[in-house]
Design a protein around this motif. Structure first.
Motif, PDB file in Angstrom:
ATOM      1  N   ASP A 158      -8.050  -7.288   4.656  1.00 37.46           N
ATOM      2  CA  ASP A 158      -6.640  -6.713   4.410  1.00 37.46           C
ATOM      3  C   ASP A 158      -5.862  -6.617   5.402  1.00 37.46           C
ATOM      4  O   ASP A 158      -4.556  -6.666   5.526  1.00 37.46           O
ATOM      5  N   GLN A 159      -6.107  -5.749   6.505  1.00 36.56           N
ATOM      6  CA  GLN A 159      -5.523  -5.264   7.785  1.00 36.56           C
ATOM      7  C   GLN A 159      -5.719  -5.837   8.846  1.00 36.56           C
ATOM      8  O   GLN A 159      -4.944  -5.795   9.773  1.00 36.56           O
ATOM      9  N   TYR A 165     -10.247   5.575   6.520  1.00 33.43           N
ATOM     10  CA  TYR A 165     -10.636   5.237   5.106  1.00 33.43           C
ATOM     11  C   TYR A 165     -11.684   5.969   4.843  1.00 33.43           C
ATOM     12  O   TYR A 165     -12.712   6.279   5.820  1.00 33.43           O
ATOM     13  N   GLY A 173       0.839  -1.120  -0.134  1.00 30.67           N
ATOM     14  CA  GLY A 173      -0.115   0.066   0.029  1.00 30.67           C
ATOM     15  C   GLY A 173       0.906   1.334  -0.069  1.00 30.67           C
ATOM     16  O   GLY A 173       2.078   1.172   0.299  1.00 30.67           O
ATOM     17  N   LYS A 187      -6.794   3.886  -5.493  1.00 36.41           N
ATOM     18  CA  LYS A 187      -7.726   2.650  -5.411  1.00 36.41           C
ATOM     19  C   LYS A 187      -7.835   1.939  -6.736  1.00 36.41           C
ATOM     20  O   LYS A 187      -7.952   0.834  -6.990  1.00 36.41           O
ATOM     21  N   GLN A 233     -13.762  -5.485   3.831  1.00 38.53           N
ATOM     22  CA  GLN A 233     -12.374  -5.311   3.258  1.00 38.53           C
ATOM     23  C   GLN A 233     -11.387  -5.113   4.022  1.00 38.53           C
ATOM     24  O   GLN A 233     -10.380  -5.846   3.795  1.00 38.53           O
ATOM     25  N   VAL A 234     -11.397  -4.119   4.775  1.00 36.40           N
ATOM     26  CA  VAL A 234     -10.352  -3.532   5.705  1.00 36.40           C
ATOM     27  C   VAL A 234     -10.188  -4.687   6.613  1.00 36.40           C
ATOM     28  O   VAL A 234      -8.690  -5.046   6.964  1.00 36.40           O
ATOM     29  N   ARG A 271      -4.500  -0.492  -5.591  1.00 33.44           N
ATOM     30  CA  ARG A 271      -3.576  -0.441  -4.179  1.00 33.44           C
ATOM     31  C   ARG A 271      -4.026   0.255  -3.080  1.00 33.44           C
ATOM     32  O   ARG A 271      -5.214   0.833  -3.260  1.00 33.44           O
ATOM     33  N   THR A 272      -3.823  -0.157  -1.726  1.00 32.25           N
ATOM     34  CA  THR A 272      -4.408   0.452  -0.766  1.00 32.25           C
ATOM     35  C   THR A 272      -3.892   1.709  -0.297  1.00 32.25           C
ATOM     36  O   THR A 272      -2.805   1.998  -0.653  1.00 32.25           O
TER      37      THR A 272
END
Lengths: 341, 341
Positions: free
Chosen positions: B112-113, B94, A60, A85, B108-109, A89-90
């Motif tokens: 991913d995170q 975000y 990211g 986005k 989604q977060v 990519r984040t």
DNA sequence: CTGAAAGCGCTTACAG
DNA sequence: CTGAAAGCGCTTACAG
């Protein structure tokens, strides 16, 4: 759900799956198609932490914003996010106080997140000189020039602040104003060693507008230093009117300060533009909704964000920094009165 | 620089170093002190990716903000960040469009995170019902109530929107206004199935203020739906004045819409408050700088952010959701005129 | 209280 | 073109 599941389901080894996922070229087309189908079917999403651990960078980008009430930055930020986005990519966003150290934060972010790259919205020359040597990923400084800093991994996209301020000031001068106050900036002295800081460039632009017309300019007398906030603008305008009641126009180095000044002028029992003319800087949306509509220098948020992201995405380890200037636009407004001569 | 270096330098095993770093209790005090000294000396910082890979969660929190031009949220966001940082944790931010799906983004977060928890600034009931089942970390919804949703991992901190709107509307009614327009919200119909959505609560509050005074309320006639933006407010106010020129006051469901309305009224050749009175909602800083100063309902950004973060930090796997209401304040302003009776 | 070892999910030389 | 294996930096049962 890991890459292992995909491997088992597809009948290939995890290494091959990984290669497909990362778009490596040396994979048989049939294999690729099959594995992709399984990925799709299983809804597999790779674990970013594992990837980052191996690759020593995350997937990211980070954006570091200087000052939180900055509506210009807010607009740019929004656009940047969608561009990044769109590139798949984040993004992580970090705020730092207007007087905080954005480069210190960047060093920390690099350590914690190992981003692919960093976009700076606003930045201070001294901070970069002191500490930027410790950040090694590609970076782009947006709204402030960075060419004179000479870092190979620091590009920039900016507006010509000196010319912008010169045009704003020229607009007031050409409307017949002579006693013009300036609010904003970090110093009311033109100090060459402050180099390319935005406020200094704007102050230089103001000076240039005067000198080009053969008029005297007295930075210390005309300028009141201010934070870039409504409160800052309010207080600076008040101080200016206190010490120089004859002032007929004010140039605020940001629209948000101009809005504070607008209120301060009103609280004095004066009116804009009948008694005092006012011009801002940035061209935020709010400027067009003010009563009176605020004259301003519009920075091109679309271009700044678009080019900032594009440059960052195209920078790799080892490519050269690029420095772009995007055009601005003088927006006339109801806040400036033309004096009879 | 890894944990291994610290282990070698200190003479202990990596496991022991890890235990010290994570504050485990079963470590000899001398050992702890020694290892900490070495960590300090070497300036060692653990790799979050490796940690997250093992622990299956990252060490940071996420904040999801609905709508980008929302100055109330911007203020709350800033405070939340400093609280979370003060607690020694990192934050990722975000943004999602006002009409986007914040819960989809949260899913989604999480993938991913894997954040420790999520703070939502604004949220839509339907989105939560549809998709929140897929997010398992502790969450706090800020500015909107979530108790009726009944998710065990979703707490909330909010203002009583219905009461706030009732007081705002009451303020206009008590000033003698009767033909009062409303701008904002997602529907001009009072629809019980929209449940606890913020705009519906505010609309209900408006209705209550009328009914409590024995006055008739016609939601469809009085309300113009609008996005929560300056442009939205401008257009809604214009539409309202077009179809109901006799209107004497407008309640905007956010200050930012009120600012758009202010300009729209001005562009009609009308004045605030002489011709049209105006009240906003949120109590953003800008409201106090408007000319005229905007009457509004001030939500307590300090409390909302402070309590939101505190609740999130105290939530663990398995603790119960809590739902708090923080007080608001009616701020009188120059934008409302008292009608002679 | 501490160490040795397995393993988190992924990437990437190295063979073949 | 593909597989087997090492290893990224850390945490955590499991012994002792």
């Amino acid at each position: 759900m890991t890459i292992k599941d995909v491997a088992e389901r597809s009948g290939y080894a995890v290494g091959t799956v990984s290669r497909v996922l990362n778009g490596h070229p040396d994979v048989n087309e049939k294999t690729r198609a099959h594995i992709l189908a399984v990925v799709e079917e299983l809804g597999f999403k790779p674990n970013n932490h594992a990837r980052s651990l191996k690759q020593h960078v995350s997937s990211g980008y980070s954006i570091i914003i200087k000052g939180d009430g900055n509506l210009l930055f807010a607009g740019i930020l929004e656009k940047m996010q969608s561009h990044i986005k769109a590139a798949g990519r984040t993004v992580s966003i970090y705020y730092v106080d207007e007087h905080g150290d954005e480069v210190e934060l960047a060093v920390q972010v690099c350590r914690d997140q190992k981003p692919l790259g960093i976009l700076f919205l606003g930045g201070n020359r001294e901070n970069f000189i002191r500490r930027f040597g410790d950040v090694s990923c590609p970076c782009v400084l947006v709204t402030t020039r960075a060419d004179s800093l000479g870092f190979p991994n620091l590009s920039s996209v900016s507006t010509d602040d000196q010319e912008g301020a010169a045009q704003a000031m020229g607009y007031l001068l050409d409307a017949g104003h002579r006693r013009i106050g300036i609010i904003g900036g970090d110093s009311c002295v033109i100090a060459p060693e402050m180099g390319c800081n935005m406020s200094q460039m704007r102050l230089l632009g103001c000076q240039r507008a005067f000198l080009q017309r053969g008029l005297p300019f007295d930075a210390e007398r005309q300028t009141v230093v201010s934070r870039y906030s409504m409160k800052g603008g309010y207080e600076a305008a008040t101080a200016l009117l206190d010490r120089w009641p004859e002032v007929s126009a004010i140039l605020a180095m940001s629209d948000i300060m101009a809005i504070g000044a607008l209120r301060a002028i009103h609280d004095r029992g004066l009116r804009v533009p009948e008694d005092i003319s006012l011009i801002g800087y940035d061209g935020i949306k709010l400027a067009a909704y003010c009563v009176p509509r605020l004259a301003t220098i519009r920075q091109d948020a679309d271009q700044l964000s678009r080019r900032g992201v594009d440059i960052l995405l195209s920078q790799m380890e080892g490519t050269r920094a690029v420095h772009e200037i995007v055009p601005f636009q003088l927006i006339p407004g109801e806040s400036v009165r033309v004096l009879e001569s």
